[in-house]
Every structure is written in structure tokens, then in C-alpha cells.
Write a protein that holds these residues in place. Structure first.
Motif, PDB file in Angstrom:
ATOM      1  N   LEU A  31       0.800  -1.217   0.103  1.00 57.30           N
ATOM      2  CA  LEU A  31       0.091   0.095  -0.198  1.00 57.30           C
ATOM      3  C   LEU A  31       0.836   1.278  -0.086  1.00 57.30           C
ATOM      4  N   ASP A  32       1.953   1.314   0.630  1.00 54.63           N
ATOM      5  CA  ASP A  32       2.850   2.325   0.852  1.00 54.63           C
ATOM      6  C   ASP A  32       3.326   2.624  -0.688  1.00 54.63           C
ATOM      7  N   GLN A  33       3.733   1.887  -1.347  1.00 54.64           N
ATOM      8  CA  GLN A  33       4.394   1.675  -2.882  1.00 54.64           C
ATOM      9  C   GLN A  33       3.258   2.396  -3.764  1.00 54.64           C
ATOM     10  N   CYS A  63      -4.704  -0.141 -13.832  1.00 53.01           N
ATOM     11  CA  CYS A  63      -5.291   0.202 -12.824  1.00 53.01           C
ATOM     12  C   CYS A  63      -4.230   0.862 -11.545  1.00 53.01           C
ATOM     13  N   LEU A  64      -4.409   2.247 -11.316  1.00 57.31           N
ATOM     14  CA  LEU A  64      -3.032   2.676 -10.596  1.00 57.31           C
ATOM     15  C   LEU A  64      -3.610   2.252  -9.166  1.00 57.31           C
ATOM     16  N   HIS A  65      -4.497   1.864  -8.609  1.00 61.46           N
ATOM     17  CA  HIS A  65      -4.849   1.534  -7.211  1.00 61.46           C
ATOM     18  C   HIS A  65      -4.418   0.206  -6.963  1.00 61.46           C
ATOM     19  N   CYS A  66      -4.912  -0.593  -7.901  1.00 64.53           N
ATOM     20  CA  CYS A  66      -4.565  -2.210  -7.777  1.00 64.53           C
ATOM     21  C   CYS A  66      -3.098  -2.624  -8.255  1.00 64.53           C
ATOM     22  N   ALA A  67      -2.316  -1.825  -9.181  1.00 64.17           N
ATOM     23  CA  ALA A  67      -1.031  -2.204  -9.583  1.00 64.17           C
ATOM     24  C   ALA A  67      -1.325  -3.181 -10.503  1.00 64.17           C
ATOM     25  N   ARG A  68      -2.283  -3.317 -11.353  1.00 63.84           N
ATOM     26  CA  ARG A  68      -2.414  -4.407 -12.335  1.00 63.84           C
ATOM     27  C   ARG A  68      -2.839  -3.831 -13.915  1.00 63.84           C
ATOM     28  N   ARG A  88      -9.743  -2.350  -2.381  1.00 61.86           N
ATOM     29  CA  ARG A  88      -8.602  -1.833  -2.198  1.00 61.86           C
ATOM     30  C   ARG A  88      -8.485  -0.163  -2.076  1.00 61.86           C
ATOM     31  N   LEU A  89      -9.616   0.407  -2.663  1.00 60.07           N
ATOM     32  CA  LEU A  89      -9.780   1.901  -2.475  1.00 60.07           C
ATOM     33  C   LEU A  89      -9.923   2.175  -1.175  1.00 60.07           C
ATOM     34  N   LYS A  90     -10.599   1.305  -0.318  1.00 58.69           N
ATOM     35  CA  LYS A  90     -10.873   1.517   1.027  1.00 58.69           C
ATOM     36  C   LYS A  90      -9.783   1.430   1.679  1.00 58.69           C
ATOM     37  N   GLN A  91      -8.613   0.295   1.522  1.00 59.23           N
ATOM     38  CA  GLN A  91      -7.613   0.197   2.225  1.00 59.23           C
ATOM     39  C   GLN A  91      -6.676   1.569   2.083  1.00 59.23           C
ATOM     40  N   LEU A  92      -6.712   2.106   0.803  1.00 56.99           N
ATOM     41  CA  LEU A  92      -5.891   3.402   0.448  1.00 56.99           C
ATOM     42  C   LEU A  92      -6.539   4.525   1.198  1.00 56.99           C
ATOM     43  N   ARG A  93      -7.621   4.534   1.615  1.00 61.01           N
ATOM     44  CA  ARG A  93      -8.184   5.982   2.262  1.00 61.01           C
ATOM     45  C   ARG A  93      -7.317   6.170   3.396  1.00 61.01           C
ATOM     46  N   GLU A  94      -6.786   5.174   4.146  1.00 56.84           N
ATOM     47  CA  GLU A  94      -6.012   5.332   5.332  1.00 56.84           C
ATOM     48  C   GLU A  94      -4.455   5.666   4.797  1.00 56.84           C
ATOM     49  N   GLY A  95      -3.772   6.929   5.332  1.00 54.83           N
ATOM     50  CA  GLY A  95      -2.572   7.310   5.037  1.00 54.83           C
ATOM     51  C   GLY A  95      -1.297   6.624   5.147  1.00 54.83           C
ATOM     52  N   PRO A  96      -0.368   6.554   4.544  1.00 59.64           N
ATOM     53  CA  PRO A  96       0.831   5.405   4.615  1.00 59.64           C
ATOM     54  C   PRO A  96       1.295   5.477   5.950  1.00 59.64           C
ATOM     55  N   TYR A  97       1.916   4.474   6.863  1.00 60.89           N
ATOM     56  CA  TYR A  97       2.447   4.673   7.904  1.00 60.89           C
ATOM     57  C   TYR A  97       3.845   5.246   7.804  1.00 60.89           C
ATOM     58  N   THR A  98       4.310   6.294   8.667  1.00 66.54           N
ATOM     59  CA  THR A  98       5.416   7.290   8.247  1.00 66.54           C
ATOM     60  C   THR A  98       6.273   6.799   9.491  1.00 66.54           C
ATOM     61  N   HIS A  99       7.633   7.110   9.470  1.00 68.06           N
ATOM     62  CA  HIS A  99       8.640   7.000  10.554  1.00 68.06           C
ATOM     63  C   HIS A  99       8.089   7.934  11.830  1.00 68.06           C
ATOM     64  N   GLU A 100       7.644   8.985  11.831  1.00 65.55           N
ATOM     65  CA  GLU A 100       7.106  10.012  12.683  1.00 65.55           C
ATOM     66  C   GLU A 100       5.948   9.218  13.590  1.00 65.55           C
ATOM     67  N   ALA A 114      -4.374   9.004  12.235  1.00 61.74           N
ATOM     68  CA  ALA A 114      -3.864   8.838  11.167  1.00 61.74           C
ATOM     69  C   ALA A 114      -4.587   9.726  10.356  1.00 61.74           C
ATOM     70  N   GLN A 115      -4.057  10.208   9.436  1.00 58.35           N
ATOM     71  CA  GLN A 115      -4.674  11.132   8.335  1.00 58.35           C
ATOM     72  C   GLN A 115      -5.487  10.053   7.308  1.00 58.35           C
ATOM     73  N   LYS A 116      -6.652  10.739   6.944  1.00 54.69           N
ATOM     74  CA  LYS A 116      -7.555  10.085   5.893  1.00 54.69           C
ATOM     75  C   LYS A 116      -7.075  10.694   4.517  1.00 54.69           C
ATOM     76  N   VAL A 117      -7.017   9.949   3.616  1.00 52.40           N
ATOM     77  CA  VAL A 117      -6.721  10.215   2.314  1.00 52.40           C
ATOM     78  C   VAL A 117      -7.981  10.297   1.190  1.00 52.40           C
ATOM     79  N   GLU A 118      -8.071  11.122   0.384  1.00 50.56           N
ATOM     80  CA  GLU A 118      -9.495  10.983  -0.516  1.00 50.56           C
ATOM     81  C   GLU A 118      -8.873  10.179  -1.704  1.00 50.56           C
ATOM     82  N   VAL A 119      -9.552   8.966  -1.919  1.00 48.74           N
ATOM     83  CA  VAL A 119      -9.238   8.221  -2.976  1.00 48.74           C
ATOM     84  C   VAL A 119     -10.451   7.828  -3.799  1.00 48.74           C
ATOM     85  N   LYS A 120     -10.255   8.313  -5.243  1.00 47.28           N
ATOM     86  CA  LYS A 120     -11.392   7.758  -6.085  1.00 47.28           C
ATOM     87  C   LYS A 120     -10.693   7.053  -7.261  1.00 47.28           C
TER      88      LYS A 120
END
Length: 129
Positions: A31-33, A63-68, A88-100, A114-120
Motif C-alpha cells: 500500500l505504501d508503494q 489500474c493505478l490503485h491495484c497495480a494491475r 483496495r480503495l478502502k484500504q488506500l483511504r488510510e494514509g501510509p505509515y510514516t517514521h514519525e 492517522a490522516q485520511k486520504v481522499e481516493v477515487k
């Protein structure tokens, strides 16, 4: 009838690590990739790739979100309606895990939710050939 010349077939190198082969067969991006790929400049490059005959669908339907990659536009549109894509869209709504965030979880700072990300779903450009 003599003895068969073929011996030791069950120990061949091709079948030695079959478990590892099956585990990696359907490996996709993490997901972070995918979050990194969703940046506008990288996303534009992935969605408008040059024709590559070695990739499914000549790398034209991605497909950008599924990498297919998909064979044609119709199959990609059908994929957008599936549960796999919607999950996959629902999983991507949560922002990536960071070092901070990891440091805060370890007790080095205050907790921040955690920050929520708008994904369509990506828009599809239909070619009029």
C-alpha cells in the motif's frame, strides 16, 4: 525389461523450492508503494505508458490503485466494479505509515490520529479510433 535410467527426479532443482514459488506468484505492490505511485507526476507516467508488447494489454490499460494491467478497456471498466477494487480503495483511504508515526507510537511524542486520504477510481480516457 531393464532398470529405468531416470533416477532422483523428486530431488530436481526445479521443484526444490515450490513453496517459495507459490508464495511469490501473486505478489503485488504494498500500500505504501501504491501511495507513492498516486503522486500526480508518477501517476501520469504510469497511466500514459509507451507500448510494451511484453506486458498484458501492451501496458495501455493500468489500474493505478491495484497495480494491475488489463487486456482491454472493457475488462478494466469491469474491474472497477468488482469487490477487489473497492476493497483496495478502502484500504488506500488510510494514509501510509510514516517514521514519525512509529516514533510517536514508541513514546517519543504525542499521539496524532492517522490522516485520511481522499481516493477515487481513476478516470478512463476512451480512445476514438
Amino acid at each position: 525389461m531393464g532398470k529405468s535410467r531416470q533416477t532422483g527426479n523428486h530431488k530436481s532443482d526445479a521443484k526444490k523450492h515450490i513453496g517459495r514459488t507459490w508464495k511469490n506468484k501473486h505478489k503485488t505492490k504494498d500500500l505504501d508503494q501504491i501511495h507513492a505511485d498516486m503522486k500526480p507526476e508518477i501517476a501520469a507516467a504510469l497511466l500514459h505508458q509507451a507500448v510494451d508488447i511484453d506486458v498484458t494489454g501492451c501496458a495501455q490499460h493500468y489500474c493505478l490503485h491495484c497495480a494491475r494491467y488489463f487486456v482491454d478497456l472493457r475488462s478494466m471498466k469491469e474491474h472497477f466494479k468488482t469487490k477487489v477494487h473497492k476493497r483496495r480503495l478502502k484500504q488506500l483511504r488510510e494514509g501510509p505509515y510514516t517514521h514519525e508515526e512509529a516514533d510517536r507510537a514508541a513514546g517519543m511524542g504525542s499521539y496524532i490520529p492517522a490522516q485520511k486520504v481522499e481516493v477515487k477510481t481513476q478516470t478512463v480516457e476512451e480512445d476514438m479510433d
